[in-house]
Scaffold this motif. Structure first.
Motif, PDB file in Angstrom:
ATOM      1  N   ASN A 154      40.411  34.723  25.188  1.00  0.00           N
ATOM      2  CA  ASN A 154      40.234  34.901  26.630  1.00  0.00           C
ATOM      3  C   ASN A 154      38.786  34.738  27.048  1.00  0.00           C
ATOM      4  OD1 ASN A 154      42.965  35.414  27.236  1.00  0.00           O
ATOM      5  ND2 ASN A 154      42.770  37.558  26.640  1.00  0.00           N
ATOM      6  N   VAL A 206      43.027  36.108  32.414  1.00  0.00           N
ATOM      7  CA  VAL A 206      41.756  35.554  32.910  1.00  0.00           C
ATOM      8  C   VAL A 206      41.949  34.955  34.299  1.00  0.00           C
ATOM      9  CG1 VAL A 206      40.699  35.164  30.658  1.00  0.00           C
ATOM     10  CG2 VAL A 206      42.229  33.429  31.610  1.00  0.00           C
ATOM     11  N   GLU A 207      42.729  35.616  35.109  1.00  0.00           N
ATOM     12  CA  GLU A 207      43.130  35.078  36.410  1.00  0.00           C
ATOM     13  C   GLU A 207      41.940  34.719  37.297  1.00  0.00           C
ATOM     14  OE1 GLU A 207      46.070  33.844  39.039  1.00  0.00           O
ATOM     15  OE2 GLU A 207      46.547  34.969  37.217  1.00  0.00           O
ATOM     16  N   GLN A 208      41.048  35.650  37.526  1.00  0.00           N
ATOM     17  CA  GLN A 208      39.934  35.430  38.441  1.00  0.00           C
ATOM     18  C   GLN A 208      39.014  34.336  37.928  1.00  0.00           C
ATOM     19  OE1 GLN A 208      39.543  36.576  41.503  1.00  0.00           O
ATOM     20  NE2 GLN A 208      37.748  35.250  41.669  1.00  0.00           N
ATOM     21  N   GLU A 209      38.707  34.376  36.636  1.00  0.00           N
ATOM     22  CA  GLU A 209      37.810  33.372  36.062  1.00  0.00           C
ATOM     23  C   GLU A 209      38.416  31.973  36.175  1.00  0.00           C
ATOM     24  OE1 GLU A 209      38.874  36.123  34.700  1.00  0.00           O
ATOM     25  OE2 GLU A 209      37.315  37.166  33.548  1.00  0.00           O
ATOM     26  N   ARG A 252      40.534  30.866  38.424  1.00  0.00           N
ATOM     27  CA  ARG A 252      40.491  30.409  39.813  1.00  0.00           C
ATOM     28  C   ARG A 252      39.079  29.958  40.210  1.00  0.00           C
ATOM     29  NH1 ARG A 252      45.161  32.055  43.013  1.00  0.00           N
ATOM     30  NH2 ARG A 252      46.689  33.025  41.624  1.00  0.00           N
ATOM     31  N   GLU A 253      38.083  30.606  39.664  1.00  0.00           N
ATOM     32  CA  GLU A 253      36.705  30.205  39.946  1.00  0.00           C
ATOM     33  C   GLU A 253      36.411  28.819  39.380  1.00  0.00           C
ATOM     34  OE1 GLU A 253      34.377  33.352  38.335  1.00  0.00           O
ATOM     35  OE2 GLU A 253      34.901  34.793  39.913  1.00  0.00           O
ATOM     36  N   SER A 282      51.028  32.448  35.575  1.00  0.00           N
ATOM     37  CA  SER A 282      50.365  33.553  36.250  1.00  0.00           C
ATOM     38  C   SER A 282      51.386  34.540  36.790  1.00  0.00           C
ATOM     39  CB  SER A 282      49.512  33.014  37.409  1.00  0.00           C
ATOM     40  OG  SER A 282      49.047  34.058  38.238  1.00  0.00           O
ATOM     41  N   PHE A 321      50.557  36.215  39.449  1.00  0.00           N
ATOM     42  CA  PHE A 321      50.169  36.295  40.853  1.00  0.00           C
ATOM     43  C   PHE A 321      50.708  35.097  41.628  1.00  0.00           C
ATOM     44  CE2 PHE A 321      47.174  38.859  38.549  1.00  0.00           C
ATOM     45  CZ  PHE A 321      46.973  39.954  39.362  1.00  0.00           C
ATOM     46  N   HIS A 350      50.399  31.916  44.464  1.00  0.00           N
ATOM     47  CA  HIS A 350      49.422  30.896  44.770  1.00  0.00           C
ATOM     48  C   HIS A 350      48.614  31.299  45.989  1.00  0.00           C
ATOM     49  CE1 HIS A 350      52.823  29.934  47.389  1.00  0.00           C
ATOM     50  NE2 HIS A 350      51.971  29.328  48.182  1.00  0.00           N
ATOM     51  N   ASP A 351      47.435  30.715  46.113  1.00  0.00           N
ATOM     52  CA  ASP A 351      46.531  31.011  47.225  1.00  0.00           C
ATOM     53  C   ASP A 351      46.247  29.720  47.988  1.00  0.00           C
ATOM     54  OD1 ASP A 351      44.566  31.774  48.984  1.00  0.00           O
ATOM     55  OD2 ASP A 351      43.125  32.404  47.459  1.00  0.00           O
TER      56      ASP A 351
END
Length: 343
Positions: A82, A107-110, A112-113, A127, A129, A131-132
């Motif tokens: 990870n 590692v969701e946030q990383e 997406r960045e 995921s 979560f 989608h955004d």
């Protein structure tokens, strides 16, 4: 470890598994992706587990089919820690790929960045979560195979003589929880008083730990096991109890132990994504729906050796509910909460 497979690659067992990941990159989000010509899409995948692990292997199978028909080329990395995940994502993105796929549960946030820095690459990532829309090139997927899990639960409930079923999972995340709840609901169709022992081993790939956990459940009265992880069916085989498989078909390894399995088909997800990326219409979306039975995303494995052992009432109910699920007249509940033991 990274491997690359081109359209002309000879497919060994490892090669066949590896090529499947690429196709998964289907549904990121409506970014500035250009339409692709007829040449194969360049796909890369990143996995935190070995490619033989159940969930990942189903993606490989679908990608292998896409590669065989000339739709993609494919590279992948397995056993990626990870902490290394964002770095590997950037390396692939810099290499000029069209699609990236992986599993970013930890590692969701990383992830997406990284995707935000490469708007011309489509990302389809496993995921928990949603989608955004603000990140138009990042779509999500998961294996929503609750329909098939429910049907296998009907069979398990009919086959358990003790009315005590052991269930061993990796982590209590939505992907796992919804399948367990659906299985439990199916089992209760045949025996409303059935009891469940539920445990999570805290790993996606630790067969010895899963096996020991299953042994403890058998010692506590379970005569049927739900094998969400590798190792559980080994315990069932050694102790002479039955098991229900998950995601893959393990009949050949356990012909007298695994009654049936809920099988995940990643092909509908992959095919939808390939079409959207090629057309330049890949958008932020949830590709989980392509795992539903009505889209061909899951099925129940034939009973084979157990055809004569499963009660007719259970087989009849499975057939009726399967037809209703496909017709849309019966909907299996999606319950993402953590399941609890009742035994």
């Amino acid at each position: 470890m990274t491997r690359k497979f081109l359209q002309t690659t000879h497919l060994t067992r490892r090669g066949l598994l590896g090529s499947g990941v690429a196709a998964t990159l289907l549904g990121a989000a409506g970014l500035s992706l250009r339409a692709r010509a007829a040449e194969p899409l360049k796909v890369a995948a990143i996995y935190t587990v070995p490619v033989e692990q159940q969930w990942v292997s189903r993606i490989h199978v679908a990608a292998a089919a896409a590669m065989a028909r000339g739709d993609i080329t494919y590279s992948f990395s397995e056993n990626t820690a990870n902490t290394d995940y964002p770095r590997v994502m950037r390396e692939y993105a810099e290499s000029g790929i069209d699609l990236m796929i992986g599993e970013v549960f930890a590692v969701e946030q990383e992830a997406r960045e990284v995707a935000a820095d490469y708007p011309n690459v489509a990302f389809l990532m496993g995921s928990s979560f949603m989608h955004d829309p603000a990140l138009p090139n990042f779509a999500v997927f998961d294996n929503y195979i609750q329909d098939a899990s429910y049907l296998t639960g009907i069979i398990a409930g009919a086959m358990s003589k003790s009315g005590n079923i052991g269930m061993v999972g990796g982590f209590p995340i939505p992907e796992v929880n919804r399948l367990m709840h659906a299985f439990m609901a199916g089992a209760r169709e045949m025996n409303p008083d059935i009891r469940f022992q539920v445990s999570f081993i805290g790993s996606w790939f630790d067969p010895p730990k899963a096996k020991e956990t299953a042994f403890a459940m058998i010692d506590n009265g379970a005569d049927m096991l739900y094998a969400e992880r590798f190792g559980v069916s080994d315990a069932a085989k050694e102790r002479g109890v039955l098991a229900i498989g998950n995601v893959i078909d393990t009949h050949d390894d356990y012909p007298e132990t695994v009654v049936t399995s809920a099988l995940w088909h990643f092909e509908p997800t992959l095919d939808a994504a390939i079409a959207k990326v090629r057309a330049g219409s890949f958008t932020a979306d949830n590709y989980g729906i392509y795992s539903f039975m009505k889209h061909g995303g899951c099925s129940i494995v034939p009973l084979r050796n157990f055809e004569d052992d499963v009660p007719e009432a259970a087989k009849k109910l499975v057939a009726e509910r399967e037809a209703a699920i496909k017709a849309g007249t019966f909907v299996v509940e999606i319950n993402d909460s953590e399941p609890k033991s009742t035994a």
